[in-house]
Design a protein around this motif. Structure first.
Motif, PDB file in Angstrom:
ATOM      1  N   GLU A  25       0.923  -1.156  -0.102  1.00  0.00           N
ATOM      2  CA  GLU A  25       0.136   0.087   0.169  1.00  0.00           C
ATOM      3  C   GLU A  25       0.716   1.229   0.134  1.00  0.00           C
ATOM      4  OE1 GLU A  25      -2.689  -0.455   3.252  1.00  0.00           O
ATOM      5  OE2 GLU A  25      -2.628  -2.505   2.854  1.00  0.00           O
ATOM      6  N   ILE A  26       0.502   2.156  -1.014  1.00  0.00           N
ATOM      7  CA  ILE A  26       1.598   3.234  -1.177  1.00  0.00           C
ATOM      8  C   ILE A  26       1.412   4.195  -0.084  1.00  0.00           C
ATOM      9  CG2 ILE A  26       1.447   5.438  -2.413  1.00  0.00           C
ATOM     10  CD1 ILE A  26       0.959   3.849  -5.010  1.00  0.00           C
ATOM     11  N   PRO A  27       0.486   4.611   0.741  1.00  0.00           N
ATOM     12  CA  PRO A  27       0.403   5.332   1.892  1.00  0.00           C
ATOM     13  C   PRO A  27       1.295   4.986   3.035  1.00  0.00           C
ATOM     14  CG  PRO A  27      -1.746   5.292   1.229  1.00  0.00           C
ATOM     15  CD  PRO A  27      -0.931   4.202   0.391  1.00  0.00           C
ATOM     16  N   VAL A  28       1.308   3.533   2.943  1.00  0.00           N
ATOM     17  CA  VAL A  28       2.162   2.865   4.095  1.00  0.00           C
ATOM     18  C   VAL A  28       3.639   3.119   4.003  1.00  0.00           C
ATOM     19  CG1 VAL A  28       2.959   0.745   5.456  1.00  0.00           C
ATOM     20  CG2 VAL A  28       0.354   1.252   4.695  1.00  0.00           C
ATOM     21  N   PHE A  29       4.058   2.856   2.744  1.00  0.00           N
ATOM     22  CA  PHE A  29       5.341   3.017   2.135  1.00  0.00           C
ATOM     23  C   PHE A  29       5.993   4.666   2.501  1.00  0.00           C
ATOM     24  CE2 PHE A  29       4.438  -0.472  -0.410  1.00  0.00           C
ATOM     25  CZ  PHE A  29       5.304  -1.352  -0.226  1.00  0.00           C
ATOM     26  N   GLU A  30       5.050   5.547   2.245  1.00  0.00           N
ATOM     27  CA  GLU A  30       5.233   6.800   2.349  1.00  0.00           C
ATOM     28  C   GLU A  30       5.508   6.960   3.983  1.00  0.00           C
ATOM     29  OE1 GLU A  30       1.977   8.328   0.056  1.00  0.00           O
ATOM     30  OE2 GLU A  30       3.608   9.596  -1.170  1.00  0.00           O
ATOM     31  N   ASN A  31       4.516   6.674   4.574  1.00  0.00           N
ATOM     32  CA  ASN A  31       4.766   6.761   6.139  1.00  0.00           C
ATOM     33  C   ASN A  31       5.931   6.014   6.776  1.00  0.00           C
ATOM     34  OD1 ASN A  31       3.078   7.761   8.418  1.00  0.00           O
ATOM     35  ND2 ASN A  31       3.447   5.444   9.255  1.00  0.00           N
ATOM     36  N   THR A  32       6.449   4.961   6.355  1.00  0.00           N
ATOM     37  CA  THR A  32       7.522   4.276   6.848  1.00  0.00           C
ATOM     38  C   THR A  32       8.694   5.350   6.455  1.00  0.00           C
ATOM     39  OG1 THR A  32       6.654   2.100   6.173  1.00  0.00           O
ATOM     40  CG2 THR A  32       9.052   2.353   6.498  1.00  0.00           C
ATOM     41  N   PHE A  33       8.726   5.666   5.318  1.00  0.00           N
ATOM     42  CA  PHE A  33      10.093   6.802   4.921  1.00  0.00           C
ATOM     43  C   PHE A  33       9.737   7.935   5.832  1.00  0.00           C
ATOM     44  CE2 PHE A  33      10.526   3.838   1.451  1.00  0.00           C
ATOM     45  CZ  PHE A  33      11.919   3.790   1.425  1.00  0.00           C
ATOM     46  N   HIS A  34       8.728   8.518   6.284  1.00  0.00           N
ATOM     47  CA  HIS A  34       8.484   9.562   7.046  1.00  0.00           C
ATOM     48  C   HIS A  34       9.211   9.374   8.256  1.00  0.00           C
ATOM     49  CE1 HIS A  34       6.448  13.106   8.949  1.00  0.00           C
ATOM     50  NE2 HIS A  34       6.193  12.256   9.796  1.00  0.00           N
ATOM     51  N   HIS A  35       9.358   8.395   8.878  1.00  0.00           N
ATOM     52  CA  HIS A  35      10.080   7.820  10.113  1.00  0.00           C
ATOM     53  C   HIS A  35      11.451   7.385  10.109  1.00  0.00           C
ATOM     54  CE1 HIS A  35       6.205   8.067  12.538  1.00  0.00           C
ATOM     55  NE2 HIS A  35       5.565   7.446  11.480  1.00  0.00           N
ATOM     56  N   ASP A  36      12.170   7.955   8.848  1.00  0.00           N
ATOM     57  CA  ASP A  36      13.380   7.663   8.645  1.00  0.00           C
ATOM     58  C   ASP A  36      14.453   8.076   9.564  1.00  0.00           C
ATOM     59  OD1 ASP A  36      15.624   6.551   6.894  1.00  0.00           O
ATOM     60  OD2 ASP A  36      16.100   8.842   6.592  1.00  0.00           O
ATOM     61  N   ALA A  37      14.458   9.320   9.913  1.00  0.00           N
ATOM     62  CA  ALA A  37      15.183   9.993  11.012  1.00  0.00           C
ATOM     63  C   ALA A  37      15.107   9.239  12.244  1.00  0.00           C
ATOM     64  CB  ALA A  37      15.000  11.531  10.995  1.00  0.00           C
ATOM     65  N   GLU A  38      13.744   9.084  12.869  1.00  0.00           N
ATOM     66  CA  GLU A  38      13.601   8.520  14.013  1.00  0.00           C
ATOM     67  C   GLU A  38      14.219   6.950  13.993  1.00  0.00           C
ATOM     68  OE1 GLU A  38       9.494   9.148  15.606  1.00  0.00           O
ATOM     69  OE2 GLU A  38       9.275   9.852  13.304  1.00  0.00           O
ATOM     70  N   ALA A  39      13.995   6.302  13.159  1.00  0.00           N
ATOM     71  CA  ALA A  39      14.719   5.135  13.066  1.00  0.00           C
ATOM     72  C   ALA A  39      16.096   5.067  13.122  1.00  0.00           C
ATOM     73  CB  ALA A  39      14.181   4.370  11.908  1.00  0.00           C
ATOM     74  N   ARG A  40      16.834   5.888  12.465  1.00  0.00           N
ATOM     75  CA  ARG A  40      18.015   5.949  12.682  1.00  0.00           C
ATOM     76  C   ARG A  40      18.648   6.427  13.965  1.00  0.00           C
ATOM     77  NH1 ARG A  40      20.660   6.170   7.564  1.00  0.00           N
ATOM     78  NH2 ARG A  40      19.125   5.978   5.592  1.00  0.00           N
ATOM     79  N   ALA A  41      18.086   7.350  14.485  1.00  0.00           N
ATOM     80  CA  ALA A  41      18.283   7.881  15.888  1.00  0.00           C
ATOM     81  C   ALA A  41      18.269   6.764  16.865  1.00  0.00           C
ATOM     82  CB  ALA A  41      17.622   9.006  16.298  1.00  0.00           C
ATOM     83  N   ARG A  42      17.295   5.837  16.512  1.00  0.00           N
ATOM     84  CA  ARG A  42      16.994   4.721  17.378  1.00  0.00           C
ATOM     85  C   ARG A  42      17.897   3.568  17.059  1.00  0.00           C
ATOM     86  NH1 ARG A  42      15.537   4.579  21.968  1.00  0.00           N
ATOM     87  NH2 ARG A  42      14.225   2.748  21.984  1.00  0.00           N
ATOM     88  N   GLY A  43      18.530   3.666  15.907  1.00  0.00           N
ATOM     89  CA  GLY A  43      19.455   2.551  15.523  1.00  0.00           C
ATOM     90  C   GLY A  43      18.856   1.377  14.853  1.00  0.00           C
ATOM     91  N   ILE A  44      17.570   1.454  14.455  1.00  0.00           N
ATOM     92  CA  ILE A  44      16.655   0.418  13.846  1.00  0.00           C
ATOM     93  C   ILE A  44      16.449   0.612  12.541  1.00  0.00           C
ATOM     94  CG2 ILE A  44      15.654  -0.083  16.188  1.00  0.00           C
ATOM     95  CD1 ILE A  44      12.962   1.259  14.928  1.00  0.00           C
ATOM     96  N   THR A  45      15.944  -0.767  11.882  1.00  0.00           N
ATOM     97  CA  THR A  45      15.373  -0.686  10.505  1.00  0.00           C
ATOM     98  C   THR A  45      13.921  -0.566  10.333  1.00  0.00           C
ATOM     99  OG1 THR A  45      17.219  -2.108  10.075  1.00  0.00           O
ATOM    100  CG2 THR A  45      15.421  -2.155   8.420  1.00  0.00           C
ATOM    101  N   LEU A  46      13.501   0.090   9.553  1.00  0.00           N
ATOM    102  CA  LEU A  46      11.980  -0.067   9.007  1.00  0.00           C
ATOM    103  C   LEU A  46      11.975  -0.387   7.660  1.00  0.00           C
ATOM    104  CD1 LEU A  46      10.825   3.662  10.551  1.00  0.00           C
ATOM    105  CD2 LEU A  46      10.660   1.287  11.668  1.00  0.00           C
TER     106      LEU A  46
END
Length: 358
Positions: free
Chosen positions: A108-129
């Motif tokens: 689902e396109i909106p889910v992919f866009e939302n996942t990338f929206h959290h990129d900076a948070e994921a990097r700060a937490r040291g995890i993969t989305l």
């Protein structure tokens, strides 16, 4: 249940009692994993857990604190409960809070866009989305990267899928959820509306030539992040009559689905009548992909990929993605091909790629 051996990878499979979740659980066990089978219904989870000898965690997606507590000691969640446009964000938030990697099997396109929206948070937490670790989008993402690497500076990318067999109830619900949004293409780096049924063309797959129609696949987001190509069209093979009828009937269908009673009736029919392919169909059916990258100076590259039936592929690809994330720990929001390379799809048995032709 007793805890699994420390040598067996242990992570959470949420939505384990669904059609695809069960296939993933069985494949994970075959590959030596010990996932915790999670979801909101103990009644649905317990028979599967007893059959496979796995642990159960019962927690609803509305209970974010409960999700975070359940994730304690678990490094990763593979999320298989759709429609993901409704279910993904609560699990992403739980993973960010718990410091656990997040994977899902959405298209689902909106889910992919939302996942990338959290990129900076994921990097700060040291995890993969990482969204889309199944049939959509692992094979198309890998094929997109493959052709893009052969045409540096490409400005156009076309991807086409020819798949056989029936959908599961989860896939059908997700399609129903997204249908009112209409068609999409990517132009100049941005998603743009596209009339459903417009742009029919013929594509030569490895086994046959077929009529394809533009369909808003998740690759409109993932291929953009993987390749940087600004103009992307994604197609699906349809019988020519069905493709032409889509353009005529879509406006009426969209209006009908805007009526709550109609949409709820459709959802109930899906739940009661859509079962997904049986074991014979999963073992016998095949899917076919085609991709072409083009540059403004006339350079181009094509490639073809043949692979197992979509749900059979998803079960293996999703577990392989879990293994790679646990081993490599790529940071931030990722696509499968950007994280693991164009050849990742070839690690799934039964996948064959044809070399680029002049």
């Amino acid at each position: 249940m007793s805890a699994p051996p420390s040598s067996a990878p242990r992570w959470m499979l949420y939505g384990a009692s669904g059609y695809t979740g069960r296939l993933i659980a069985e494949e994970a066990l075959r590959r030596g994993h010990r996932p915790v089978l999670a979801g909101r219904s103990r009644e649905k989870l317990t028979p599967l857990a007893e059959q496979l000898g796995l642990e159960v965690a019962v927690v609803g997606l509305e209970d974010v604190r409960g999700l975070v507590a359940t994730l304690e000691g678990l490094p990763l969640v593979l999320h298989a409960a759709g429609p993901f446009v409704r279910t993904s964000e609560p699990m992403v938030q739980a993973c960010l809070a718990a410091g656990a990697h997040y994977l899902d099997i959405t298209g689902e396109i909106p889910v992919f866009e939302n996942t990338f929206h959290h990129d900076a948070e994921a990097r700060a937490r040291g995890i993969t989305l990482m969204s889309g670790v199944g049939f959509d989008v692992v094979p198309t993402d890998c094929l997109a990267r493959y052709v893009a690497e052969r045409v540096p500076g490409a400005h156009e990318l076309d991807l086409a899928i020819a798949a056989t067999g029936q959908a599961s109830a989860g896939t059908a619900r997700s399609a129903l959820e997204q249908l009112p949004s209409g068609g999409r293409v990517r132009r100049g780096g941005a998603l743009q509306p596209w009339p459903m049924g417009k742009g029919l063309r013929r594509v030569r797959f490895s086994d046959a030539e077929r009529t394809v129609a533009p369909i808003p696949w998740g690759d409109l987001v993932t291929a953009w992040h993987t390749t940087g190509i600004p103009n992307i069209t994604t197609y699906m093979a349809l019988p020519r009559g069905a493709a032409q009828a889509l353009r005529l009937t879509y406006p009426l269908l969209k209006r009908m689905l805007a009526v709550d009673a109609v949409r709820h009736t459709a959802e109930r029919l899906i739940e009661s009548r859509v079962q997904g392919p049986d074991a014979v169909a999963r073992s016998q059916n095949r899917s076919h992909l085609w991709a072409e990258a083009r540059a403004a100076d006339g350079r181009r590259a094509q490639a073809w990929l043949d692979l197992p039936e979509g749900y059979a592929f998803t079960a293996v690809a999703a577990v392989r993605a879990v293994e790679e994330v646990l081993a490599q720990k790529p940071l931030g929001a990722q696509t499968p091909a950007r994280a693991f390379g164009a050849d990742f799809v070839l690690s799934i048995p039964g996948c064959q790629r044809q070399e680029v032709l002049p």
